[in-house]
Design a protein around this motif. Sequence first.
Motif, PDB file in Angstrom:
ATOM      1  N   ASP A   1      29.393 -17.016  27.885  1.00 43.39           N
ATOM      2  CA  ASP A   1      29.909 -16.197  26.787  1.00 43.39           C
ATOM      3  C   ASP A   1      30.932 -15.193  27.302  1.00 43.39           C
ATOM      4  N   GLN A   2      30.659 -14.584  28.427  1.00 41.20           N
ATOM      5  CA  GLN A   2      31.594 -13.616  29.018  1.00 41.20           C
ATOM      6  C   GLN A   2      32.897 -14.299  29.423  1.00 41.20           C
ATOM      7  N   ASP A   3      32.806 -15.521  29.933  1.00 44.39           N
ATOM      8  CA  ASP A   3      34.010 -16.269  30.308  1.00 44.39           C
ATOM      9  C   ASP A   3      34.881 -16.541  29.086  1.00 44.39           C
ATOM     10  N   VAL A   4      34.253 -16.934  27.983  1.00 43.59           N
ATOM     11  CA  VAL A   4      34.993 -17.190  26.739  1.00 43.59           C
ATOM     12  C   VAL A   4      35.676 -15.907  26.275  1.00 43.59           C
ATOM     13  N   ARG A   5      34.944 -14.817  26.276  1.00 43.24           N
ATOM     14  CA  ARG A   5      35.511 -13.536  25.842  1.00 43.24           C
ATOM     15  C   ARG A   5      36.674 -13.109  26.735  1.00 43.24           C
ATOM     16  N   GLU A   6      36.562 -13.350  28.024  1.00 46.76           N
ATOM     17  CA  GLU A   6      37.645 -13.003  28.943  1.00 46.76           C
ATOM     18  C   GLU A   6      38.881 -13.861  28.685  1.00 46.76           C
ATOM     19  N   ASP A   7      38.688 -15.160  28.442  1.00 46.04           N
ATOM     20  CA  ASP A   7      39.811 -16.040  28.114  1.00 46.04           C
ATOM     21  C   ASP A   7      40.500 -15.581  26.833  1.00 46.04           C
ATOM     22  N   ILE A   8      39.712 -15.198  25.838  1.00 51.23           N
ATOM     23  CA  ILE A   8      40.271 -14.702  24.578  1.00 51.23           C
ATOM     24  C   ILE A   8      41.052 -13.421  24.827  1.00 51.23           C
ATOM     25  N   ARG A   9      40.503 -12.508  25.619  1.00 51.53           N
ATOM     26  CA  ARG A   9      41.181 -11.239  25.902  1.00 51.53           C
ATOM     27  C   ARG A   9      42.554 -11.457  26.534  1.00 51.53           C
TER      28      ARG A   9
ATOM     29  N   HIS B   1      36.084 -12.894  16.334  1.00 51.84           N
ATOM     30  CA  HIS B   1      37.298 -12.471  15.642  1.00 51.84           C
ATOM     31  C   HIS B   1      37.685 -11.002  15.847  1.00 51.84           C
ATOM     32  N   GLU B   2      36.756 -10.174  16.253  1.00 54.79           N
ATOM     33  CA  GLU B   2      37.091  -8.765  16.474  1.00 54.79           C
ATOM     34  C   GLU B   2      38.103  -8.587  17.606  1.00 54.79           C
ATOM     35  N   HIS B   3      38.201  -9.561  18.483  1.00 59.13           N
ATOM     36  CA  HIS B   3      39.133  -9.467  19.608  1.00 59.13           C
ATOM     37  C   HIS B   3      40.590  -9.482  19.144  1.00 59.13           C
ATOM     38  N   TRP B   4      40.898 -10.261  18.105  1.00 60.31           N
ATOM     39  CA  TRP B   4      42.285 -10.415  17.684  1.00 60.31           C
ATOM     40  C   TRP B   4      42.558  -9.871  16.281  1.00 60.31           C
ATOM     41  N   ARG B   5      41.583  -9.284  15.646  1.00 59.85           N
ATOM     42  CA  ARG B   5      41.742  -8.809  14.266  1.00 59.85           C
ATOM     43  C   ARG B   5      42.897  -7.812  14.141  1.00 59.85           C
ATOM     44  N   PHE B   6      42.934  -6.791  14.978  1.00 57.07           N
ATOM     45  CA  PHE B   6      43.961  -5.766  14.863  1.00 57.07           C
ATOM     46  C   PHE B   6      45.360  -6.320  15.133  1.00 57.07           C
ATOM     47  N   VAL B   7      45.513  -7.093  16.181  1.00 59.73           N
ATOM     48  CA  VAL B   7      46.842  -7.610  16.511  1.00 59.73           C
ATOM     49  C   VAL B   7      47.332  -8.563  15.427  1.00 59.73           C
TER      50      VAL B   7
ATOM     51  N   GLN C   1      51.184 -18.667  21.262  1.00 58.49           N
ATOM     52  CA  GLN C   1      50.002 -17.901  21.670  1.00 58.49           C
ATOM     53  C   GLN C   1      48.839 -18.115  20.703  1.00 58.49           C
ATOM     54  N   MET C   2      49.137 -18.254  19.422  1.00 55.05           N
ATOM     55  CA  MET C   2      48.083 -18.534  18.444  1.00 55.05           C
ATOM     56  C   MET C   2      47.464 -19.911  18.712  1.00 55.05           C
ATOM     57  N   ALA C   3      48.308 -20.870  19.076  1.00 60.42           N
ATOM     58  CA  ALA C   3      47.801 -22.201  19.406  1.00 60.42           C
ATOM     59  C   ALA C   3      46.876 -22.130  20.610  1.00 60.42           C
ATOM     60  N   GLU C   4      47.249 -21.330  21.581  1.00 60.77           N
ATOM     61  CA  GLU C   4      46.405 -21.164  22.764  1.00 60.77           C
ATOM     62  C   GLU C   4      45.099 -20.464  22.408  1.00 60.77           C
ATOM     63  N   LEU C   5      45.175 -19.456  21.562  1.00 60.86           N
ATOM     64  CA  LEU C   5      43.974 -18.727  21.151  1.00 60.86           C
ATOM     65  C   LEU C   5      42.973 -19.651  20.482  1.00 60.86           C
ATOM     66  N   LYS C   6      43.464 -20.536  19.658  1.00 61.43           N
ATOM     67  CA  LYS C   6      42.569 -21.434  18.916  1.00 61.43           C
ATOM     68  C   LYS C   6      41.774 -22.352  19.848  1.00 61.43           C
ATOM     69  N   THR C   7      42.295 -22.593  21.044  1.00 63.99           N
ATOM     70  CA  THR C   7      41.595 -23.473  21.987  1.00 63.99           C
ATOM     71  C   THR C   7      40.514 -22.745  22.781  1.00 63.99           C
TER      72      THR C   7
ATOM     73  N   VAL D   1      44.604 -14.021  26.173  1.00 59.27           N
ATOM     74  CA  VAL D   1      45.545 -14.493  25.154  1.00 59.27           C
ATOM     75  C   VAL D   1      45.900 -13.358  24.200  1.00 59.27           C
ATOM     76  N   VAL D   2      44.905 -12.569  23.812  1.00 58.38           N
ATOM     77  CA  VAL D   2      45.144 -11.450  22.898  1.00 58.38           C
ATOM     78  C   VAL D   2      46.066 -10.419  23.544  1.00 58.38           C
ATOM     79  N   GLN D   3      45.936 -10.198  24.832  1.00 57.18           N
ATOM     80  CA  GLN D   3      46.845  -9.276  25.520  1.00 57.18           C
ATOM     81  C   GLN D   3      48.287  -9.771  25.416  1.00 57.18           C
ATOM     82  N   ASN D   4      48.491 -11.070  25.553  1.00 54.67           N
ATOM     83  CA  ASN D   4      49.835 -11.630  25.398  1.00 54.67           C
ATOM     84  C   ASN D   4      50.337 -11.455  23.969  1.00 54.67           C
ATOM     85  N   LEU D   5      49.451 -11.677  22.996  1.00 51.90           N
ATOM     86  CA  LEU D   5      49.822 -11.469  21.594  1.00 51.90           C
ATOM     87  C   LEU D   5      50.204 -10.009  21.354  1.00 51.90           C
ATOM     88  N   GLU D   6      49.427  -9.100  21.916  1.00 52.07           N
ATOM     89  CA  GLU D   6      49.723  -7.671  21.748  1.00 52.07           C
ATOM     90  C   GLU D   6      51.064  -7.304  22.369  1.00 52.07           C
ATOM     91  N   GLN D   7      51.366  -7.882  23.511  1.00 54.86           N
ATOM     92  CA  GLN D   7      52.650  -7.620  24.160  1.00 54.86           C
ATOM     93  C   GLN D   7      53.794  -8.127  23.288  1.00 54.86           C
TER      94      GLN D   7
END
Length: 137
Positions: free
Chosen positions: A17-25, A88-94, A71-77, A27-33
């Motif tokens: 679970d932590q690995d998944v969350r880290e992978d999401i983070r 979803h809380e990881h990418w909700r704001f961005v 980046q959205m395509a990558e996030l979905k994977t 991608v979300v960092q790239n989206l935020e940038q």
Amino acid sequence: MSVTEMFSYIQGFLSADQDVREDIRKVVQNLEQTAREILTLLQSVHQPSGFKEIPSKCAKARELFSNVRTQMAELKTKFPVEQYYRFHEHWRFVLQRLAFLAAFVVYLENEILVTREEVAQILGSRYHVLVQNHISL
């Protein structure tokens, strides 16, 4: 199942679970940038000379939105579809910020309000579930 095996199983689950969350983070960092780049670009329209540059700024923003679609395509994977609400809380704001930026670009280009479908198309129409769940226009 022994207590040791049970805790090993739980530890494995938590690690995965932590690995998944880290992978999401990541991608979300790239989206935020990318969102920050678009925002910085579009904020320049508020400068005295910015009004003349609106078409070129919007064109450049549209180019940056192509990065968002990638980046959205990558996030979905990075997570199982059925676990959307778990993460979803990881990418909700961005995603909300990107929806605003898409709406701003459409307004600057055409002086009209954007629809959810247009935002989904700008951010990547194949990911409309991600987009639709975070837009309240």
